[in-house]
Design an enzyme around this catalytic site. Structure first.
Site, PDB file in Angstrom:
ATOM      1  N   GLU A   1     -16.894 -28.338 -29.619  1.00 34.66           N
ATOM      2  CA  GLU A   1     -17.777 -27.600 -30.524  1.00 34.66           C
ATOM      3  C   GLU A   1     -19.147 -28.258 -30.720  1.00 34.66           C
ATOM      4  O   GLU A   1     -20.055 -27.656 -31.298  1.00 34.66           O
ATOM      5  CB  GLU A   1     -17.108 -27.453 -31.891  1.00 34.66           C
ATOM      6  CG  GLU A   1     -17.185 -28.651 -32.814  1.00 34.66           C
ATOM      7  CD  GLU A   1     -16.343 -29.845 -32.431  1.00 34.66           C
ATOM      8  OE1 GLU A   1     -16.451 -30.889 -33.092  1.00 34.66           O
ATOM      9  OE2 GLU A   1     -15.551 -29.751 -31.454  1.00 34.66           O
TER      10      GLU A   1
ATOM     11  N   HIS B   1     -14.265 -32.977 -28.543  1.00 35.82           N
ATOM     12  CA  HIS B   1     -15.184 -32.114 -29.286  1.00 35.82           C
ATOM     13  C   HIS B   1     -15.825 -31.053 -28.380  1.00 35.82           C
ATOM     14  O   HIS B   1     -16.931 -31.247 -27.867  1.00 35.82           O
ATOM     15  CB  HIS B   1     -16.293 -32.955 -29.926  1.00 35.82           C
ATOM     16  CG  HIS B   1     -15.820 -33.872 -30.991  1.00 35.82           C
ATOM     17  ND1 HIS B   1     -15.630 -33.468 -32.300  1.00 35.82           N
ATOM     18  CD2 HIS B   1     -15.493 -35.192 -30.954  1.00 35.82           C
ATOM     19  CE1 HIS B   1     -15.214 -34.506 -33.029  1.00 35.82           C
ATOM     20  NE2 HIS B   1     -15.126 -35.551 -32.231  1.00 35.82           N
TER      21      HIS B   1
ATOM     22  N   CYS C   1     -10.302 -33.811 -33.478  1.00 35.62           N
ATOM     23  CA  CYS C   1     -10.533 -35.247 -33.674  1.00 35.62           C
ATOM     24  C   CYS C   1      -9.846 -35.717 -34.963  1.00 35.62           C
ATOM     25  O   CYS C   1      -8.627 -35.817 -34.994  1.00 35.62           O
ATOM     26  CB  CYS C   1     -12.023 -35.552 -33.650  1.00 35.62           C
ATOM     27  SG  CYS C   1     -12.373 -37.299 -33.318  1.00 35.62           S
TER      28      CYS C   1
END
Length: 228
Positions: free
Chosen positions: A175, A173, A87
């Protein structure tokens, strides 16, 4: 492998990376640039992971530490270090490599599908051609000269790019943990406006089971970094 991780907001949760690094007996150093960024030595790490943040890559005036961090990222790339940007991290990578970062037509928040474009790259070996990932971003980037575009979504034409064999930028994302996601929805609820690619909090939380698949994909990507 020695891993340096850069984190940009207090409740971001790097627990997946910490767990993966521990399982593989790698070394980890975590820095928080917003507290003041000192320039680490590129001799002290093998893989640089740059996480996301609520700021934009071009907000140097509002966040002066961004200039120092971007200079450091450029040095890491020039020194041939392995780099993963997520990001904000991907946007900073794109900028230091000569690409432009700017407001996307649409803000993208929630669980949205990412589609690879058919370009093969060793860091995406084993990654599905289509998958869902969590998103929270309003910016996009142009692909820098010498880099290759790897994926897109309906709301954002650039979702991933690679530069050389060891540098990867991901707009999405993989994660994000359920706990971090919940806190984001609480603290940044003002961003959950009625818009084409912004999902409601209830829908986002209902889909948190997708984090299992996301972590499997991220595990594959990190494993690819271990293969020279």
């Amino acid at each position: 492998m020695r891993v340096l991780l850069l984190k940009h907001f207090d409740f971001d949760d790097p627990s997946f990376f910490i767990s993966w690094i521990g399982r593989h007996e790698h070394e980890l150093t975590v820095l928080f640039p917003p507290n003041g960024f000192y320039t680490p030595s590129c001799d002290d790490f093998d893989l640089l992971i740059i996480l996301g943040g609520p700021m934009s890559a071009y907000q140097d005036n509002e966040y002066p530490w961004l200039q120092s961090e971007k200079k450091f990222i450029r040095e890491a790339v020039e020194r041939g270090k392995k780099v993963l940007g997520i990001c904000l991290g991907a946007q900073m990578l794109a900028e230091v490599l000569g690409g432009k970062v700017y407001r996307n037509q649409y803000k993208e928040i929630g669980w949205h599908q990412v589609k690879r474009n058919g370009t093969q790259h060793p860091l995406l070996k084993g990654v599905p051609d289509e998958f869902y990932s969590f998103h929270w971003h309003g910016d996009c980037f142009d692909i820098p000269e010498g880099a290759v575009s790897l994926a897109s979504s309906e709301a954002c034409r650039q979702q991933a790019f690679a530069y050389g064999e060891g540098v990867l930028g991901l707009q999405f994302h993989l994660e994000t943990t359920e706990g971090c996601m919940t806190t984001m929805l609480e603290r940044w609820q003002h961003e959950l406006v009625d818009a084409p690619w912004i999902q409601k909090a209830e829908h986002i939380l209902k889909e948190t089971g997708r984090t299992t698949d996301s972590k499997a994909i991220l595990n594959q990507i990190l494993s690819n970094y271990q293969t020279d």
